[in-house]
Design an enzyme around this catalytic site. Structure first.
Site, PDB file in Angstrom:
ATOM      1  N   SER A 212       0.795  -1.230   0.000  1.00 19.58           N
ATOM      2  CA  SER A 212       0.000   0.000   0.000  1.00 19.58           C
ATOM      3  C   SER A 212       0.828   1.282   0.000  1.00 19.58           C
ATOM      4  O   SER A 212       0.322   2.331  -0.353  1.00 19.58           O
ATOM      5  CB  SER A 212      -0.937   0.003   1.194  1.00 19.58           C
ATOM      6  OG  SER A 212      -0.201   0.013   2.393  1.00 19.58           O
ATOM      7  N   HIS A 240      -5.380  -4.598  -0.984  1.00 21.67           N
ATOM      8  CA  HIS A 240      -5.261  -3.589  -2.040  1.00 21.67           C
ATOM      9  C   HIS A 240      -5.277  -4.234  -3.426  1.00 21.67           C
ATOM     10  O   HIS A 240      -4.625  -3.758  -4.353  1.00 21.67           O
ATOM     11  CB  HIS A 240      -3.993  -2.750  -1.828  1.00 21.67           C
ATOM     12  CG  HIS A 240      -4.063  -1.953  -0.565  1.00 21.67           C
ATOM     13  ND1 HIS A 240      -4.732  -0.755  -0.473  1.00 21.67           N
ATOM     14  CD2 HIS A 240      -3.599  -2.222   0.678  1.00 21.67           C
ATOM     15  CE1 HIS A 240      -4.661  -0.300   0.760  1.00 21.67           C
ATOM     16  NE2 HIS A 240      -3.978  -1.174   1.481  1.00 21.67           N
ATOM     17  N   LYS A 271     -12.477  -1.936   1.835  1.00 25.74           N
ATOM     18  CA  LYS A 271     -11.846  -1.070   0.834  1.00 25.74           C
ATOM     19  C   LYS A 271     -12.673  -1.147  -0.461  1.00 25.74           C
ATOM     20  O   LYS A 271     -13.719  -0.506  -0.528  1.00 25.74           O
ATOM     21  CB  LYS A 271     -10.375  -1.460   0.629  1.00 25.74           C
ATOM     22  CG  LYS A 271      -9.545  -1.319   1.930  1.00 25.74           C
ATOM     23  CD  LYS A 271      -8.074  -1.420   1.698  1.00 25.74           C
ATOM     24  CE  LYS A 271      -7.259  -1.653   2.969  1.00 25.74           C
ATOM     25  NZ  LYS A 271      -7.326  -0.596   3.981  1.00 25.74           N
TER      26      LYS A 271
HETATM   27  N1  PLP Z   1      -3.792  -5.510   5.292  1.00 21.27           N
HETATM   28  C1  PLP Z   1      -3.473  -4.469   4.516  1.00 21.27           C
HETATM   29  C2  PLP Z   1      -2.442  -4.641   3.444  1.00 21.27           C
HETATM   30  C3  PLP Z   1      -4.100  -3.219   4.711  1.00 21.27           C
HETATM   31  O1  PLP Z   1      -3.772  -2.173   3.959  1.00 21.27           O
HETATM   32  C4  PLP Z   1      -5.070  -3.104   5.729  1.00 21.27           C
HETATM   33  C5  PLP Z   1      -5.749  -1.823   5.995  1.00 21.27           C
HETATM   34  O2  PLP Z   1      -5.202  -0.773   6.004  1.00 21.27           O
HETATM   35  C6  PLP Z   1      -5.367  -4.226   6.505  1.00 21.27           C
HETATM   36  C7  PLP Z   1      -4.713  -5.416   6.257  1.00 21.27           C
HETATM   37  C8  PLP Z   1      -6.406  -4.163   7.564  1.00 21.27           C
HETATM   38  O3  PLP Z   1      -7.675  -4.178   6.956  1.00 21.27           O
HETATM   39  P1  PLP Z   1      -8.983  -3.807   7.781  1.00 21.27           P
HETATM   40  O4  PLP Z   1      -9.190  -2.340   7.608  1.00 21.27           O
HETATM   41  O5  PLP Z   1     -10.071  -4.636   7.197  1.00 21.27           O
HETATM   42  O6  PLP Z   1      -8.695  -4.174   9.193  1.00 21.27           O
END
Ligand code: PLP
Length: 425
Positions: A212, A240, A271
């Site tokens: 990200s 992502h 997302k």
């Molecule tokens: N994994 C990644 C790569 C993320 O970017 C995010 C959120 O920012 C998460 C996990 C966590 O996701 P959630 O918002 O569903 O807890």
């Protein structure tokens, strides 16, 4: 009243040492805690890493109203990749689920918190990813926190990309497996670590599908080849990627043609898939069965609220009906990346809607982001410790619901602001 409650009230009211409760241990502790917290907060401000939250007074979308007056702001920093967060059908599905199934379950899944919609959504997620089964969590953070501990023992090994998301890092910390950290997307290093890890019973390679901060995509083909060579399993976090990467939006594994080689997929419903909340693991049925028995964030946390389930379920229906939505963002991403590159900016990553405008200097990233907002464009600057020192950037995220005009306006503002602050000649 519960003693902790008294201490907490004292803390909130800011009772000093001279207050009537000063003699009690609880109050002295609360005063000490308040001082310590204030010092720590000062440290964060002093280091320039304080995170401010801008307050939005409208729905999530490409055009926002900010609380306090900012109207018609163009939003380029949400993970709303497909624009489904405010899609009318997604909202209607949430309202219907709320009316039919109520506000929430007041329970964890295994006590009395499983409704037909939870089972339907799990089945739909598994079908979407072409896996055997799926399990829902309150978030992908929880899915990542729950999987490694449930799956891996001290006899096993986990090999993790050094730039994996914080929730993967935390999930791995919670498990007792042997831990190997390989250099970011470095296949030579991964191979060396896999050789070292041959002595363990089971090896699991864990990587973000798309990263990200840089918008770069894990070399899954090579990772899967190495996994095959060294008899390892592959886990990907697709937060992502789910919904928009690959011809049908299945994710990085579809994009790179390795859907049958990746064993476990964790992803988010928060997302591209409607943006409400929630996460999941999808993979082999016995693994999902085990997670329902052993995964602590699943066992000890409330069921997903019906409205949230309704949103995600409708988002998946839309994506499975047609691949037009998944495809809709690619051209816009391309437009932004090529116009910005032609203007002289360096955009990290490739073909991903996360488009980090690399600036290097932390102050430059911060003042440029502020000046973009003055021009009605909402973008965020990232600097150390979120990204490495000297690699400050403004992260731009493209959504399918941005118009070509929105994108051109953003590029023009970047050119003006870049010239003003010396990022462009
Ligand atoms: N994994 C990644 C790569 C993320 O970017 C995010 C959120 O920012 C998460 C996990 C966590 O996701 P959630 O918002 O569903 O807890």
């Amino acid at each position: 009243m519960w003693r902790g409650g008294v201490a907490a009230v004292g803390l909130l009211r800011g009772r000093g040492a001279g207050s009537p409760r000063a003699a009690s241990g609880a109050t002295a502790a609360s005063v000490q805690l308040r001082r310590r917290l204030e010092k720590e907060l000062e440290g964060i401000r002093g280091a320039g890493t304080w995170k401010n939250e801008r307050v939005i007074a409208s729905r999530q979308g490409p055009h926002l109203h900010l609380a306090g007056g900012g109207a018609g702001i163009l939003n380029f920093c949400a993970n709303n990749y497909l624009g489904l967060s405010s899609h009318p059908e997604v909202i209607r599905a949430a309202v219907e689920a709320l009316e039919t199934f109520g506000a929430g379950l007041s329970s964890v899944r295994f006590i009395c918190g499983t409704q037909s919609i939870h089972k339907d959504l799990e089945e739909k997620i598994a079908r979407f990813h072409q896996r055997e089964d799926a399990i829902l969590y309150a978030s992908c953070f929880d899915a990542n926190a729950g999987i490694f501990e449930a799956l891996l023992t001290p006899e096993d090994a986990v090999l993790s990309d050094e730039l994996n998301h914080a929730s993967i890092i935390d999930g791995i910390r919670l498990c007792k497996a042997n831990k190997y950290r390989y250099k970011h997307m470095d296949m030579q290093d991964l191979e060396a670590k896999l050789q070292e890890a041959q002595k363990h019973r089971l090896r699991l390679v864990a990587t973000d599908g798309a990263f990200s901060m840089d918008g770069d995509i894990a070399p899954l083909r090579e990772i899967c080849q190495l996994a095959q060579k060294y008899d390892a399993l592959v886990f990907i976090d697709e937060c992502h990627a789910t919904g928009f990467l690959g011809p049908n939006g299945r994710g990085t594994d579809e994009l790179l043609g390795v859907m049958d080689k990746v064993t476990i997929v964790n992803s988010t419903l928060g997302k591209a898939l409607g943006g409400a909340a929630g996460g999941y693991t999808t993979g082999p049925k016995p693994l999902i069965d085990l997670l329902r028995q052993r995964s602590r964030p699943y066992l000890f946390s409330n069921s997903l609220p019906p409205a949230v389930v309704g949103c995600a379920s409708k988002a998946l229906d839309l994506l499975m009906e047609s691949n037009a939505i998944a495809q809709s963002m690619a051209a816009k991403t391309q437009r932004f990346r090529s116009k910005m590159t032609a203007a002289g900016f360096t955009i990290s990553g490739k073909d991903h809607p996360i488009c980090p405008v690399m600036l290097g200097d932390a102050r430059l990233a911060s003042v440029m982001a502020e000046d973009m907002l003055n021009r009605g464009i909402y973008v965020i600057g990232f600097s150390y410790p979120v990204v490495p020192k000297g690699k400050a950037r403004i992260r731009v995220q493209i959504s399918a619901v941005h118009s070509d005009e929105d994108i051109d306006r953003c590029v023009e503002a970047f050119i003006e602001v870049g010239r003003k602050h010396g990022a462009l000649p």
